[in-house]
Write an enzyme that holds these catalytic residues in place. Structure first.
Site: not given
Length: 287
Positions: A8, A10-14, A165
């Site tokens: 995964i 970007g698994a450190n937030s959100g 974006y």
């Protein structure tokens, strides 16, 4: 998910964090591919404590750097015998002023599309060897507010960065559809999703009025990160989509795309230009 390995980004937030926590709770071996190792390791400890699953790893990945993507992929290929699910979750949204990556690529596009594009190529042989395997791409309904200019696929200084974006999410959709087509018959499926408008940190850099469209689309209602992760989790785990590929989902149900997103020739051209921008070599794995 016992016995399965999931990557995964970007698994450190959100929603990435919630996805990692959920899949770890189901027994998966979770590789958190993150840029900020300090934050990621703290989240890993939290997940391990909550799920009693020690099979959670953190590895360095900066999707905005082609060097970092290649180093991460080389490590995975060397150390991981299989990848059951690859989740492209990480995303970046900047404000008015854009930035350029070390590779000379507009940073939002580098992080949200070109990094995942390169990573998928570099890991594809492991995914094929692991089949049945799944690739899940987090896109967004905000694609509807943009268009993709084939002459500006590295759009340095051409738009307010926040608008890029939206463009990057449109390119995610073209990528997912073209990837699914190229992987037909391999038992590696590709599906993509809109998580809903999430009250997460990705929008902290986006100023008024460029933050208004995301609120307008959802009539001002935001999902929690846990709720926003549910469609990603569904596509990564559900037997209902085990043999489904190339489809767009919202709220764990197949959704429709606008006519522009169905332009297969445009998707092919974006793919061909992406190959050049990420500098794929004859020695790299082919899709």
């Amino acid at each position: 998910m016992e016995g399965k390995t999931v990557i995964i980004t970007g698994a450190n937030s959100g929603i990435g964090k919630e996805t990692a926590k959920d899949l770890a709770g189901r027994g998966a071996r979770v590789i958190m591919a993150c840029r900020n190792l300090e934050t990621a390791n703290a989240v890993k400890d939290e997940i391990v404590k909550e799920t009693n699953n020690n099979k959670v790893l953190v590895k360095k990945l900066d999707l905005g750097s082609q060097k970092s993507v290649r180093e991460f992929a080389a490590d995975i290929v060397k150390t991981e015998p299989k990848i059951d699910v690859l989740i492209h979750n990480a995303g970046m949204a900047l404000a008015f002023r854009g930035q350029t990556s070390e590779d000379g690529v507009e940073l939002t596009m580098a992080t949200n599309h070109y990094g995942p594009f390169l990573l998928t190529h570099l890991l594809i042989d492991v995914l094929k060897k692991s089949a049945p395997a799944r690739i899940v791409i987090v896109a967004s309904e905000l694609y509807r507010l943009s268009s993709v200019n084939l002459a500006k696929l590295n759009p340095i200084g051409t738009f307010p960065a926040a608008y890029l974006y939206y463009v990057s999410k449109f390119v995610n959709i073209y990528f997912a559809r073209e990837l699914a087509k190229r992987l037909e018959g391999t038992r590696v499926t590709v599906n993509f999703l809109h998580p809903g408008m999430i009250d997460s940190g990705i929008w902290r850099n986006v100023p008024f009025p460029l933050n208004l469209p995301m609120m307008a689309i959802t009539k001002g209602f935001f999902k929690t990160t846990k709720a926003g992760a549910q469609t990603t989790i569904y596509l990564a785990t559900s037997d209902e989509v085990a043999n489904v590929s190339g489809k767009y989902y919202m709220d764990c149900k197949e959704a429709t795309l606008n006519a522009a997103a169905l332009d297969e020739e445009k998707g092919r051209k974006i793919w061909e230009e992406s190959v050049k921008i990420v500098k794929l070599t004859p020695q790299d794995p082919k899709i």
